[in-house]
Design a protein around this motif. Structure first.
Motif, PDB file in Angstrom:
ATOM      1  N   GLY A 174       0.788  -1.225   0.000  1.00  0.00           N
ATOM      2  CA  GLY A 174       0.000   0.000   0.000  1.00  0.00           C
ATOM      3  C   GLY A 174       0.819   1.273   0.000  1.00  0.00           C
ATOM      4  N   VAL A 175       2.150   1.157   0.043  1.00  0.00           N
ATOM      5  CA  VAL A 175       3.010   2.341   0.058  1.00  0.00           C
ATOM      6  C   VAL A 175       3.266   2.795  -1.374  1.00  0.00           C
ATOM      7  CG1 VAL A 175       5.257   3.261   0.693  1.00  0.00           C
ATOM      8  CG2 VAL A 175       4.088   1.658   2.222  1.00  0.00           C
ATOM      9  N   SER A 176       2.855   4.006  -1.726  1.00  0.00           N
ATOM     10  CA  SER A 176       2.997   4.512  -3.086  1.00  0.00           C
ATOM     11  C   SER A 176       4.151   5.504  -3.140  1.00  0.00           C
ATOM     12  CB  SER A 176       1.696   5.188  -3.537  1.00  0.00           C
ATOM     13  OG  SER A 176       1.885   5.823  -4.775  1.00  0.00           O
ATOM     14  N   ILE A 177       5.154   5.184  -3.919  1.00  0.00           N
ATOM     15  CA  ILE A 177       6.307   6.070  -4.090  1.00  0.00           C
ATOM     16  C   ILE A 177       6.065   7.043  -5.245  1.00  0.00           C
ATOM     17  CG2 ILE A 177       8.784   6.171  -4.527  1.00  0.00           C
ATOM     18  CD1 ILE A 177       7.980   4.929  -1.840  1.00  0.00           C
ATOM     19  N   ASP A 178       5.443   6.545  -6.326  1.00  0.00           N
ATOM     20  CA  ASP A 178       5.247   7.377  -7.519  1.00  0.00           C
ATOM     21  C   ASP A 178       4.407   8.612  -7.211  1.00  0.00           C
ATOM     22  OD1 ASP A 178       6.754   5.758  -9.150  1.00  0.00           O
ATOM     23  OD2 ASP A 178       5.055   4.506  -9.761  1.00  0.00           O
ATOM     24  N   SER A 179       3.305   8.419  -6.471  1.00  0.00           N
ATOM     25  CA  SER A 179       2.428   9.548  -6.184  1.00  0.00           C
ATOM     26  C   SER A 179       3.139  10.594  -5.331  1.00  0.00           C
ATOM     27  CB  SER A 179       1.154   9.069  -5.475  1.00  0.00           C
ATOM     28  OG  SER A 179       1.467   8.437  -4.247  1.00  0.00           O
TER      29      SER A 179
END
Length: 697
Positions: free
Chosen positions: A33-38
């Motif tokens: 659930g960890v979003s780096i791109d956003s």
């Protein structure tokens, strides 16, 4: 008194990114659930909003390496790392950091504290913030792109922000759930929202679906046939507003301006009626829908089907070939593409008007006949042309019909009638007087009667020896009764069917699955039968055994009467209470034999057909039986209209049936034992308490 030392905050400094390394002391191990791109996209847009927490890196000899470890802020570090790899940020770019140099507190504690003490934004603050961005000039798509959500999510948040501020305050104080707040967003009237919330304070039911039902109870669903007839686009173009539920499937929403809808429906229907009246009909009746059996007692005109053009025939053939090709190609496949299914449906819809050509009627008959115009369930215009009222029948035809009715009612044999008329006064002549024309004189009434009695006995014996002929005779009589209502009796068989026309019973029968199935079956047989009843026997003889059995069953079905009638009708001499009880009991036998399934037939409890016509205890009993005592208990404090509406929602899809619609299990001899009185009583009750009470009288 102990004096506490004042705290000293860690210093901040800018450190080049290439001097930072990710620490193994970071407690965040699970990356689901960890979003780096956003986050990287957000940093590119507005920069780094939160500094990294770092500690000086030391080697094995506890010497400073010149690097800094990042134990807290690993996601931000990875986002910056991605920007560097994508060449959107220089690797030497200074990064704001808080430099920790506290031996008493470990790096792991720093990482844990940063994540644990983080307080997420309250949903209401998020709703209001997005609303503020839109008010400042940002469009929905920009807000969605900025915060990495879909435009639909932004619309949902804005819808929640538009709910009454009073309800916002209640939600902020944990006085209602988010699901309840979402339910209130279905309406835009703040006063009505607050009114419903006040009503809920005295109700046991606080479910979101109940809130939606209360806020839309004076609206019309977009799936209503009146809306489909007018079209939603026309309603909106006329200034009508549509309520939409952005959080649940709403089947197109609800139309708020019912008066506008009624006006548009009336105007469009009047335009259609004017066009049909111009065809020359004496009268045209129009309504949204007509009661079941509204054409009973009217004579239908016999029209001729108009010839189709060569172009239409070619188009029909091409469409059928395409449909056959698609069906052969996808036969046996479990998953048919949506576009293929849509094409097959489109082909069927295009073929329908091409094969259903309008009938052509005699102009003289059109001048005395009329038509019914209504709206079908799919919103299309339903036109029934060519019906003559008894008072509009030509004088000669009316007299002929009366004469035929007299013959049928008296039961006189036509042969005997002719003999009686031709032999009038012959009994007065002396039997001793010879007349050379004796051989030409008709036989006496008594002799004709005696002879035909002999023939009747012989015919009975012959028919009894031939079951197929007996079946054909009954079939012939039933088809005459079912399809040739206005023809004189054409059968010598003393068996007639008392057709129950179901006139005057409730509303909405025309729109049921059963009514449409019966009508379609009746029409399919009608086109195969001759216009002249005198040709019927020969026509039936051409049917094979399966076809004869099918039309036989269709005709027999018209004679079924499983309608319970109240005691007041018995005083009119129509039928006895015992006869009704026996009739209902026999209907159970037929239902079991035919595997009757009222749920599959489309019946479901609604306010109109049941819940609005029974008492509150009966509503609660239905909900308890279908959903349990706990659910029924939540409805206990409601007023009856609210309770009925809530029960309708709860009972949908539950397969619950009112007792008069149920088919009880057969009662065996053992069930009638005195020891089983309670069980037998339960079976009787399935047919309806009223039936039992009348039968007891």
């Amino acid at each position: 008194m102990t004096k506490h030392a004042k705290i000293t905050l860690s210093g901040a400094r800018d450190i080049p990114f290439n001097a930072l390394v990710l620490s193994q002391a970071n407690v965040r191990r699970v990356k689901a659930g960890v979003s780096i791109d956003s986050l990287a996209a957000d940093i590119e847009r507005r920069g780094l909003l939160t500094s990294l927490t770092v500690r000086a890196q030391r080697d094995g000899e506890d010497q400073d390496t010149g690097k800094f470890e990042v134990p807290a802020g690993g996601r931000r570090y990875r986002a910056l790392q991605r920007l560097v790899k994508q060449r959107r940020m220089a690797k030497t770019e200074p990064v704001p950091c808080i430099v920790r140099d506290d031996e008493a507190v470990s790096a792991e504690e720093d990482s844990l504290a940063e994540n644990v003490h983080r307080e997420p934004l309250h949903p209401l603050d998020q709703f209001r913030a997005m609303q503020k961005l839109v008010e400042q000039g940002s469009d929905i798509e920009t807000v969605a792109a900025t915060f990495m959500v879909t435009p639909a999510v932004v619309k949902q948040r804005l819808k929640l922000a538009e709910v009454s501020p009073k309800l916002h305050d209640i939600y902020a104080d944990d006085g209602m759930t988010l699901d309840q707040l979402m339910a209130f967003s279905v309406a835009s009237d703040h006063a009505r929202q607050e009114q419903v919330w006040e009503m809920l304070q005295t109700s046991h039911n606080l479910q979101p679906w109940f809130i939606r039902a209360r806020l839309t109870e004076d609206k019309v669903r977009a799936s209503d046939k009146r809306v489909r007839f007018v079209t939603l686009d026309a309603y909106i173009a006329a200034g009508g507003h549509v309520l939409r539920d952005l959080f649940e499937s709403d089947d197109g929403g609800w139309l708020e301006d019912v008066a506008l809808l009624d006006r548009l429906q009336t105007e469009k229907l009047e335009t259609e009626v004017a066009a049909i009246t111009a065809e020359g009909w004496k009268w045209v009746e129009a309504a949204v829908d007509f009661p079941y059996g509204h054409t009973y007692g009217l004579r239908p005109l016999e029209g001729e089907e108009s010839a189709s053009s060569e172009g239409d025939e070619a188009r029909i053939e091409a469409l059928r070939e395409e449909a056959d090709r698609l069906e052969d190609q996808w036969a046996g496949e479990d998953d048919i593409p949506d576009e293929v299914a849509a094409r097959i449906q489109a082909i069927d819809e295009e073929i329908a008007p091409l094969v259903t050509r309008p009938l052509i009627y005699d102009a003289a008959e059109v001048a005395i006949a009329g038509a019914f115009v209504s709206i079908d369930v799919d919103g299309s215009l339903h036109i029934e042309r060519g019906f003559v009222r008894p008072e509009d029948e030509p004088v000669e035809m009316a007299e002929d019909a009366d004469a035929e009715a007299d013959v049928g009612a008296s039961g006189e044999d036509r042969i005997g009638e002719i003999a009686a008329n031709d032999n009038a006064g012959s009994a007065e002549e002396s039997p001793d007087e010879e007349d050379p024309d004796d051989l030409l004189r008709p036989l006496s009434d008594s002799l004709v009667t005696d002879l035909t009695a002999h023939r009747t006995l012989a015919l009975r014996d012959a028919v009894a020896s031939s079951p197929m002929v007996a079946f054909a005779a009954i079939l012939h009589a039933l088809v005459l009764e079912t399809f040739y209502t206005y023809a004189a009796s054409g059968s010598c068989l003393g068996i007639a069917m008392r057709a129950n026309r179901l006139i005057g019973y409730g509303t909405g029968l025309n729109d049921t699955v059963s009514a449409k199935s019966i009508h379609a079956r009746h029409e399919s047989w009608s086109v195969r039968l001759p216009d002249d009843s005198g040709d019927l026997w020969a026509a039936l003889a051409t049917f094979d055994a399966d076809e004869q059995a099918a039309i036989f069953a269709h005709c027999v079905s018209f004679g079924i009467d499983a309608v319970w009638e109240p005691a007041t009708r018995y005083n009119e001499g129509r039928v006895s209470a015992r006869a009704v009880a026996n009739r209902i009991e026999h209907s159970h036998i037929l239902a079991r034999a035919a595997n009757l399934d009222m749920v599959a037939a489309g019946w479901a409890a609604t306010v109109a057909n049941y819940l609005g016509r029974v008492t509150k205890p009966q509503i609660l009993a239905a909900v308890e039986e279908a959903c349990g005592a706990d659910v029924a208990g939540r409805l206990g404090g409601m007023k009856k209209p609210d309770m009925a509406s809530a029960a309708e929602e709860l009972l949908q899809g539950k397969g619950w049936l009112a007792k008069p619609l149920r088919t009880p299990e057969p009662v065996t001899t053992g069930d009638l034992d005195p020891a089983n009185d309670d069980e037998a009583g339960d079976v009787d009750d399935q047919g309806g308490d009223a039936v039992d009470a009348v039968a007891a009288e």
